[in-house]
Design an enzyme around this catalytic site. Structure first.
Site, PDB file in Angstrom:
ATOM      1  CG  ASP A  39     -56.716  17.537 -55.406  1.00 61.30           C
ATOM      2  OD1 ASP A  39     -55.795  18.275 -54.990  1.00 61.30           O
ATOM      3  OD2 ASP A  39     -56.849  16.368 -55.028  1.00 61.30           O
ATOM      4  CG  HIS A  81     -54.904  18.710 -48.282  1.00 60.52           C
ATOM      5  ND1 HIS A  81     -53.876  17.805 -48.430  1.00 60.52           N
ATOM      6  CD2 HIS A  81     -55.373  18.950 -49.533  1.00 60.52           C
ATOM      7  CE1 HIS A  81     -53.746  17.509 -49.722  1.00 60.52           C
ATOM      8  NE2 HIS A  81     -54.629  18.186 -50.405  1.00 60.52           N
TER       9      HIS A  81
END
Lengths: 407, 407
Positions: free
Chosen positions: B308, B182
Site C-alpha cells: 500500500d 480498490h
C-alpha cells in the site's frame, strides 16, 4: 437427549419482543410514519412475510414461556440471556419509547422470576431520553434483577458517542452492569447502497453499522471517561477483531495528522479497549476458524457463546461449538463461566480483606475462582454492597484479599 | 542490506497519480463542484494537509522514477504492481474521465517500459463509460502490456453489479486479466455517520464500502455470468473472509424467503466464489494472525503480499511478513509466485498437447511449475495465442498436456 457436556450452555444474545411492541410496529408500518428505510426493510419483512423462517421467528419472538423453553431443551441450552429485539423502542418517539421500555422490562423480569433457572434478562432503554434511560438502567439492575442493558445500536441516527447519551454509560458503570450493543439496520444516511442490493440486514449491514458504532464509542474516548464500563458485542465483535492492527495504525496516523475534529487523542490504542472493556459473543458465527481467531487476538476470556434465538435457531450450531478444538476447562469458560462473570449471574460471594472485615464482594475484572491464587501484585476491585442498596468500591492488591473458607 | 530472502518481494497494491490528475482534483476542491463528501474528506486531506504523513504521501504518489525505486530498495521490494490511486478518474465527468484514464495508462506504461524489472502496472478505466472502459481494458492488456485492471470501487455511487458495467467484466475475462477492486470512500448515501466520526477513510469506511462492493458483485451473479473472471481485493479481503459462514447462511436464508428483488438465487455459495474467483492481498494488514486466518479459510494460494505504498510505506512491515510462520516455499508463493500467476507476470511458456502441436499456453487455474505432475484427471484450460493477437481456448485433461523439455 445428548449426554451432559460438563458445562452449562448459556446463550447470551437471545431475543424477544412484547406483543404490544409488535402491534405498535405493525401500525407504524401500516400508517407509514416510520421514516426509516432500515426499519421498513427489517420489520416489514418479519411482520409481513409468509415465508417459513420469518413466520417462525415472529411466533417465537413473543414467547417467554413453554415454547421457548422447549426450544432450549431441544437445543441443549440451559439458560438464555434474553433481550428486546432490534430496533426495540429506539424507533419510537421519546415518550412512547420510555413507556414501552418499562413495559418490556416488566414483562421480561416477570418471565425471569418465573423461570429463574432458565432465563436471565437485559434492561431495554430509550436513548431518546438519556436521563430516563439511566434511571431505567438502575431500576433494571436494582429492582428487576436484570443482568445488563440492551441497546440496539443507533437511535434514529444518533450514536452513543454523543455526550448527551453518556448518562447511560455513567449509570451502567456505577451499577457494574454490562451493555450489550446489538445491531440495527443502518440509518437513512448510511443504508443507501446496502438496501438497493439487499445487504442492509444480517448478511452485512448489521455488522458494519454496529462495528462502526463500537468504534465511535472507542474513538470518542468513552472508555477513558468510564474506564470500568463493560460492553458486549455479538457476531464475534462485528469483525473489529479482524481489523485490530489496522485500527491502531490508522487511528494513530489520523490523530497525529489532526485530520478530524471528531478524532482527538485517547489514552490507549483502539485494540487495547477491545481487549479490556469489550467481550464478544458467537451469535450467528458458530464457525470455529473465526471463533479461534477471536480467542487468539482478543484473549480466550473475551469470547463467549450466543445462539441468536430465534433468528438463528439451529441446534446443529450448538454441536459445532461443542466441538471447538479447546480443552474442557476452556469450553466450560466459553459456554458458561465467562457469561456468568460478565452478566454477574452468580450470587455474590462473601470474602474478606485482611484485617478480617467481612464484606460481600464482586470484582469488576475478569475474575474466576479457578484462577486463584491471583498474583499477589494483581490489582483487584472490591465492591461493597451494604444492605443490598448503596454500593461503594475499593481497589487493592490481590495479596490483601482472601477468600472465605471453602471457596 | 538485508540478506537475500530466497524470493522476490512483489508488492501488489501500490499507488500513483499523474500530476495532471492531482491538479484536476485540486481545482475541483477549490471550485467546489465535487459533490462527493468522501472525495472532499479524502483528497481535501491529502492535498491540503501540512502534516508530515500526507505531505510525504503526496510527494511519493506522483513519482514513477528514482524516488519510488529508492524507496523500494530501502524496503526490499523487488517489484511494484502500480495502480492509479483512489478515486482515480471515477470522480470526474465522463469525458474527462475517459481522457484522464488514457493519460494515466500511457504514463504508467511508459514507466513500466523504462523499469521492466521493477514496475508492473494496472489499467485504469472510467466505468462512467463502460464501452470505453472495455476498450481501454483491451488496450491496456494488448498494447500497453499492463498486468490487470484497477477500479477504485464505486463510481459516483454506481456499483459494478449494475449490468450496464458488465462489458468491463466481459473484456477482463476475455483477456484473462484480473481486476483489482480498490477502496474508495463511501458514497454520499452511505458516508453520513462515518464521516461525522472521522471513520470514512482507511480506518474503516474504505473497508466496509469495498467489502460491500465485492458482495454486491457476488450476489448479483457476476461470477455465474463470467466464471473465469478474477478479482483481487486488498486489506485481506476487506474482512469478507471473517464473514464466510455468516454470508453463506444469511444469503441462503434471504434468497429462500424471497426478501429482495435484488437478491436472486446464484449458482454457488458466496464463500465459494471467494475461494475460486477472488484473491486477497495484505495491503495495510501486515499482521500475522489475520494473514494466517485468511490463508486458512480461503486457501494459502489466495493470499499475497502488498504494501500500500505510499500510504503505508513502513519497511518494518515487510520484515513482519518475512517472519510469517510458514515454510520457505509458502513464503515464496506469498511474496512472489501467486502475484506472478495472478497478474501473469511471467512470459508465456510453450507447451504441447499430446499429438505434438506446439502451442503457447497459460492456464486460467492456479497453476505453478512446482505443482507438477498434475493429477492426470485434472481439468486444465489451455489458452492459445496466435500471432499474439486473437485468442482461443480449449479445456482438456492434464494427462493430455506435457511441458516442453526443460520445464
Amino acid at each position: 437427549m445428548r449426554p451432559e457436556p460438563g458445562y452449562l450452555r448459556i446463550a447470551t444474545e437471545e431475543a424477544f419482543a412484547p406483543a404490544e411492541l409488535v402491534a405498535l410496529w405493525r401500525s407504524m408500518l401500516a400508517d407509514g410514519p416510520a421514516d426509516d428505510p432500515g426499519f421498513i426493510s427489517l420489520q416489514g419483512f418479519y411482520l409481513r412475510s409468509q415465508a417459513e423462517r420469518p413466520a417462525a421467528v415472529l411466533a417465537r419472538l413473543t414467547d417467554l414461556g413453554d415454547r421457548r423453553i422447549a426450544d432450549m431443551d431441544a437445543a441443549g441450552i440451559d439458560r438464555q440471556v434474553i433481550s428486546l429485539t432490534a430496533p426495540g423502542v429506539q424507533i419510537l418517539d421519546r415518550d412512547r419509547a420510555v413507556a414501552m421500555a418499562t413495559l418490556a422490562n416488566d414483562q421480561l423480569a416477570e418471565a425471569c422470576r418465573k423461570h429463574p433457572d432458565r432465563f436471565s434478562g437485559l434492561t431495554a432503554v430509550a436513548p431518546q431520553d438519556p436521563a430516563a434511560a439511566a434511571t431505567e438502567v438502575e431500576r433494571g439492575a436494582r429492582e428487576l434483577g436484570l443482568a445488563g442493558v440492551i441497546i440496539n445500536s443507533h437511535t434514529q441516527g444518533e450514536y452513543l458517542d454523543n455526550p448527551r447519551c453518556w448518562p447511560i454509560f455513567e449509570a451502567a458503570q456505577a451499577l457494574d452492569t454490562p451493555i450489550y450493543l446489538h445491531p440495527n439496520t443502518p440509518p437513512r444516511t448510511m443504508i443507501g447502497p446496502l438496501l438497493e442490493a439487499g445487504l442492509d440486514g444480517a448478511i452485512y449491514g448489521f455488522a458494519i453499522e454496529t462495528g462502526m458504532h463500537l468504534l465511535r464509542i472507542i474513538t470518542a474516548g468513552v472508555f477513558d471517561r468510564f474506564p470500568r464500563l463493560r460492553i458486549v458485542v455479538g457476531h464475534l465483535g462485528e469483525a473489529l477483531p479482524f481489523w485490530l492492527y489496522r485500527l491502531d495504525y490508522m487511528h494513530a496516523a489520523t490523530v497525529k495528522a489532526g485530520r478530524y475534529e471528531a478524532m482527538k487523542p485517547i489514552d490507549r490504542k483502539p485494540s487495547e479497549y477491545l481487549r479490556s472493556n469489550v467481550w464478544v459473543t458467537t451469535s450467528g458465527m458458530p464457525w470455529a476458524p473465526a471463533i479461534m481467531f477471536c480467542r487468539d487476538v482478543l484473549g480466550p476470556d473475551r469470547v463467549m457463546y450466543a445462539m441468536d434465538y430465534p433468528y438463528q435457531y439451529v441446534p446443529a450450531e450448538v454441536a459445532m461449538q461443542d466441538e471447538l478444538p479447546i480443552d474442557a476447562a476452556a469450553k466450560k469458560a466459553f459456554f458458561q463461566d465467562i457469561a456468568e462473570e460478565v452478566f454477574r449471574l452468580l450470587p455474590d460471594r462473601p470474602c474478606y480483606l485482611t484485617g478480617g472485615v467481612p464484606w460481600l464482594w464482586k470484582d469488576s475484572m475478569v475474575f474466576r475462582p479457578q484462577a486463584w491464587p491471583l498474583a499477589r501484585s494483581a490489582s483487584v476491585q472490591v465492591i461493597v454492597r451494604q444492605s443490598g442498596a448503596s454500593t461503594s468500591r475499593a481497589t487493592g492488591l490481590a495479596s490483601s484479599i482472601r477468600l472465605p473458607p471453602g471457596s
